[in-house]
Design a protein around this motif. Structure first.
Motif, PDB file in Angstrom:
ATOM      1  N   ILE A   5      16.425   4.821   3.921  1.00 16.01           N
ATOM      2  CA  ILE A   5      15.077   4.766   3.363  1.00 16.01           C
ATOM      3  C   ILE A   5      14.484   3.403   3.655  1.00 16.01           C
ATOM      4  O   ILE A   5      15.181   2.382   3.636  1.00 16.01           O
ATOM      5  CB  ILE A   5      15.134   5.014   1.840  1.00 16.01           C
ATOM      6  CG1 ILE A   5      15.541   6.458   1.560  1.00 16.01           C
ATOM      7  CG2 ILE A   5      13.797   4.716   1.168  1.00 16.01           C
ATOM      8  CD1 ILE A   5      15.858   6.736   0.115  1.00 16.01           C
ATOM      9  N   GLN A  98       6.774   2.138   8.997  1.00 17.56           N
ATOM     10  CA  GLN A  98       7.121   3.509   8.596  1.00 17.56           C
ATOM     11  C   GLN A  98       7.751   3.537   7.206  1.00 17.56           C
ATOM     12  O   GLN A  98       8.831   4.090   6.982  1.00 17.56           O
ATOM     13  CB  GLN A  98       8.059   4.154   9.619  1.00 17.56           C
ATOM     14  CG  GLN A  98       7.408   4.387  10.978  1.00 17.56           C
ATOM     15  CD  GLN A  98       8.289   5.224  11.885  1.00 17.56           C
ATOM     16  OE1 GLN A  98       9.410   4.853  12.215  1.00 17.56           O
ATOM     17  NE2 GLN A  98       7.773   6.367  12.302  1.00 17.56           N
ATOM     18  N   ASP A 100       8.642   4.422   3.408  1.00 19.75           N
ATOM     19  CA  ASP A 100       8.752   5.634   2.592  1.00 19.75           C
ATOM     20  C   ASP A 100       8.219   5.407   1.185  1.00 19.75           C
ATOM     21  O   ASP A 100       8.132   6.353   0.392  1.00 19.75           O
ATOM     22  CB  ASP A 100      10.220   6.079   2.520  1.00 19.75           C
ATOM     23  CG  ASP A 100      10.791   6.384   3.903  1.00 19.75           C
ATOM     24  OD1 ASP A 100      10.116   7.092   4.670  1.00 19.75           O
ATOM     25  OD2 ASP A 100      11.900   5.906   4.206  1.00 19.75           O
ATOM     26  N   LEU A 145       1.364   7.452  -0.556  1.00 23.14           N
ATOM     27  CA  LEU A 145       2.717   6.922  -0.424  1.00 23.14           C
ATOM     28  C   LEU A 145       3.308   6.667  -1.815  1.00 23.14           C
ATOM     29  O   LEU A 145       2.620   6.152  -2.694  1.00 23.14           O
ATOM     30  CB  LEU A 145       2.693   5.613   0.369  1.00 23.14           C
ATOM     31  CG  LEU A 145       3.999   5.191   1.042  1.00 23.14           C
ATOM     32  CD1 LEU A 145       4.378   6.183   2.132  1.00 23.14           C
ATOM     33  CD2 LEU A 145       3.858   3.796   1.642  1.00 23.14           C
ATOM     34  N   ILE A 166      11.003   9.358  -2.459  1.00 22.29           N
ATOM     35  CA  ILE A 166      11.290   8.521  -1.288  1.00 22.29           C
ATOM     36  C   ILE A 166      12.376   9.153  -0.412  1.00 22.29           C
ATOM     37  O   ILE A 166      12.346   9.004   0.815  1.00 22.29           O
ATOM     38  CB  ILE A 166      11.648   7.067  -1.677  1.00 22.29           C
ATOM     39  CG1 ILE A 166      12.887   7.006  -2.562  1.00 22.29           C
ATOM     40  CG2 ILE A 166      10.451   6.404  -2.358  1.00 22.29           C
ATOM     41  CD1 ILE A 166      13.327   5.582  -2.908  1.00 22.29           C
ATOM     42  N   MET A 169      10.462  11.677   1.594  1.00 17.62           N
ATOM     43  CA  MET A 169       9.728  10.994   2.664  1.00 17.62           C
ATOM     44  C   MET A 169      10.653  10.668   3.834  1.00 17.62           C
ATOM     45  O   MET A 169      10.294  10.839   4.999  1.00 17.62           O
ATOM     46  CB  MET A 169       9.095   9.715   2.120  1.00 17.62           C
ATOM     47  CG  MET A 169       7.862   9.923   1.263  1.00 17.62           C
ATOM     48  SD  MET A 169       6.470  10.535   2.236  1.00 17.62           S
ATOM     49  CE  MET A 169       6.214   9.145   3.333  1.00 17.62           C
ATOM     50  N   LYS A 170      11.850  10.193   3.521  1.00 21.40           N
ATOM     51  CA  LYS A 170      12.808   9.851   4.580  1.00 21.40           C
ATOM     52  C   LYS A 170      13.164  11.081   5.409  1.00 21.40           C
ATOM     53  O   LYS A 170      13.186  11.034   6.646  1.00 21.40           O
ATOM     54  CB  LYS A 170      14.073   9.246   3.963  1.00 21.40           C
ATOM     55  CG  LYS A 170      15.155   8.906   4.983  1.00 21.40           C
ATOM     56  CD  LYS A 170      16.428   8.434   4.316  1.00 21.40           C
ATOM     57  CE  LYS A 170      17.325   9.565   3.909  1.00 21.40           C
ATOM     58  NZ  LYS A 170      18.131  10.087   5.032  1.00 21.40           N
ATOM     59  N   ARG A 173      10.291  11.998   7.635  1.00 21.49           N
ATOM     60  CA  ARG A 173      10.201  11.046   8.746  1.00 21.49           C
ATOM     61  C   ARG A 173      11.245  11.353   9.809  1.00 21.49           C
ATOM     62  O   ARG A 173      10.967  11.322  11.018  1.00 21.49           O
ATOM     63  CB  ARG A 173      10.364   9.622   8.199  1.00 21.49           C
ATOM     64  CG  ARG A 173      10.402   8.539   9.249  1.00 21.49           C
ATOM     65  CD  ARG A 173      10.224   7.153   8.646  1.00 21.49           C
ATOM     66  NE  ARG A 173      11.100   6.894   7.535  1.00 21.49           N
ATOM     67  CZ  ARG A 173      12.393   6.545   7.643  1.00 21.49           C
ATOM     68  NH1 ARG A 173      12.944   6.444   8.855  1.00 21.49           N
ATOM     69  NH2 ARG A 173      13.124   6.293   6.578  1.00 21.49           N
ATOM     70  N   ARG A 227       1.987  17.060   5.816  1.00 24.26           N
ATOM     71  CA  ARG A 227       2.403  15.803   5.169  1.00 24.26           C
ATOM     72  C   ARG A 227       1.527  15.503   3.962  1.00 24.26           C
ATOM     73  O   ARG A 227       2.020  15.103   2.903  1.00 24.26           O
ATOM     74  CB  ARG A 227       2.343  14.660   6.180  1.00 24.26           C
ATOM     75  CG  ARG A 227       2.850  13.321   5.653  1.00 24.26           C
ATOM     76  CD  ARG A 227       2.845  12.270   6.764  1.00 24.26           C
ATOM     77  NE  ARG A 227       3.447  11.030   6.350  1.00 24.26           N
ATOM     78  CZ  ARG A 227       2.800  10.060   5.705  1.00 24.26           C
ATOM     79  NH1 ARG A 227       1.508  10.198   5.424  1.00 24.26           N
ATOM     80  NH2 ARG A 227       3.427   8.948   5.357  1.00 24.26           N
TER      81      ARG A 227
END
Length: 318
Positions: A5, A98, A100, A145, A166, A169-170, A173, A227
């Motif tokens: 992360i 980038q 998270d 975010l 988070i 999000m990782k 990604r 997203r």
């Protein structure tokens, strides 16, 4: 190998001696526990804008025009324009990191995300409705975010919600970085369905429609829309009612497999959770047992049942 992360963080929370008095505010949960899963990108607005260590304290001040300014508490020098100019440049730079999410220092006139003191220019008692100058610009630039303050992370529900976000999000990604196109996104969505449902049934249905018609859109458009919806859903807090809905939904997959006693046991634990007698980990653990026992392949892939490393013990307290 999975990536880690990536979190922005106020530098003082990692132990950097950057505060106005030359000290730090190291948070051991961030460094010693969460740090095992995170690569931090430290940011100190005051130092990066060029202020010395030590230095006079800063404060937010509401001037006669009702504008909020950033000034030194002694002498009153105004550095609002300097801080805002730096902050706008810094958030542009942070796009390449980038991230998270971001963890801010609570109550800071530069980095507090809420309840920061704003002093009246004419003197008197401050109100507590301010947002740190850098934090405001960051949140405006990255509106969806995940962000939190270190103090709020001591609340078990807020901590679990933020860390779930988070980790999600990782994973997103990583999926996008893999370059697997629509197929990769469909697989991601399939694995996250129940997690999304636990946050918002409305957005869950909207995302289902988007995925069903995804190939009619240019991939970049589909990716951006997906997203945005995912981040909107995950920003909504889970509740006992939402969690019970998902737990009962999972139970429906075992209609032909669970014995009457097994079903009764699950329903009892779900009801105990609903009534606040046991934490979420109890019905989740029982359901995971039956997922393995009856080889429920679809449920084995559901992130909802294992949203973050068990070592963090987050579901033990919600």
């Amino acid at each position: 190998m999975e990536s880690r992360i990536r979190l922005g963080v106020s530098s003082c929370l990692l132990g950097a001696k950057v505060r106005f008095d030359g000290g730090h505010k190291r948070d051991r949960y961030l460094t010693d526990v969460l740090g095992g899963y995170v690569d931090y990108v430290p940011v100190c607005p005051e130092v990066e804008v060029g202020l010395p260590i030590p230095r006079p304290a800063l404060r937010l001040v509401r001037d006669s025009h009702q504008d909020v300014r950033l000034r030194f508490s002694k002498g009153g020098e105004d550095i609002t324009d300097k801080m805002q100019c730096w902050a706008h440049q810094r958030v542009q730079q942070l796009e390449s990191e980038q991230l998270d999410g971001f963890i801010f220092k609570a109550k800071s006139p530069s980095s507090g995300m809420e309840r920061v003191k704003i002093y009246p220019e004419s003197g008197g008692m401050p109100d507590h409705h301010g947002i740190g100058m850098f934090a405001r610009i960051f949140m405006e630039h990255f509106p969806l975010l995940p962000v939190e303050e270190e103090g709020r992370l001591h609340d078990p529900k807020l901590r679990e919600n933020f860390i779930t976000r988070i980790f999600t999000m990782k994973r997103l990604r990583e999926t996008l970085a893999a370059g697997s196109g629509y197929g990769g996104m469909v697989d991601f969505h399939s694995r996250h369905k129940l997690l999304i449902l636990a946050h918002s049934e409305k957005i869950y249905r909207e995302m289902g429609r988007l995925v069903a018609h995804g190939k009619t859109l240019p991939f970049e458009t589909f990716q951006d829309q997906y997203r945005t919806l995912l981040l909107k859903a995950m920003s909504l807090k889970t509740t006992e009612k939402k969690q019970v809905n998902v737990l009962q939904h999972i139970l429906g997959y075992f209609k032909k497999q669970l014995s009457a006693d097994e079903k009764s046991e699950v329903l009892e634990k779900v009801e105990d959770y609903r009534n606040g007698l046991v934490p979420l980990i109890v019905p989740i653990t029982l359901l995971n047992h039956y997922v393995r026992k009856y080889k429920q392949d679809y449920l084995q892939e559901q992130v909802y049942l294992n949203p973050h490393p068990k070592e963090l013990k987050l579901l033990n307290h919600v």
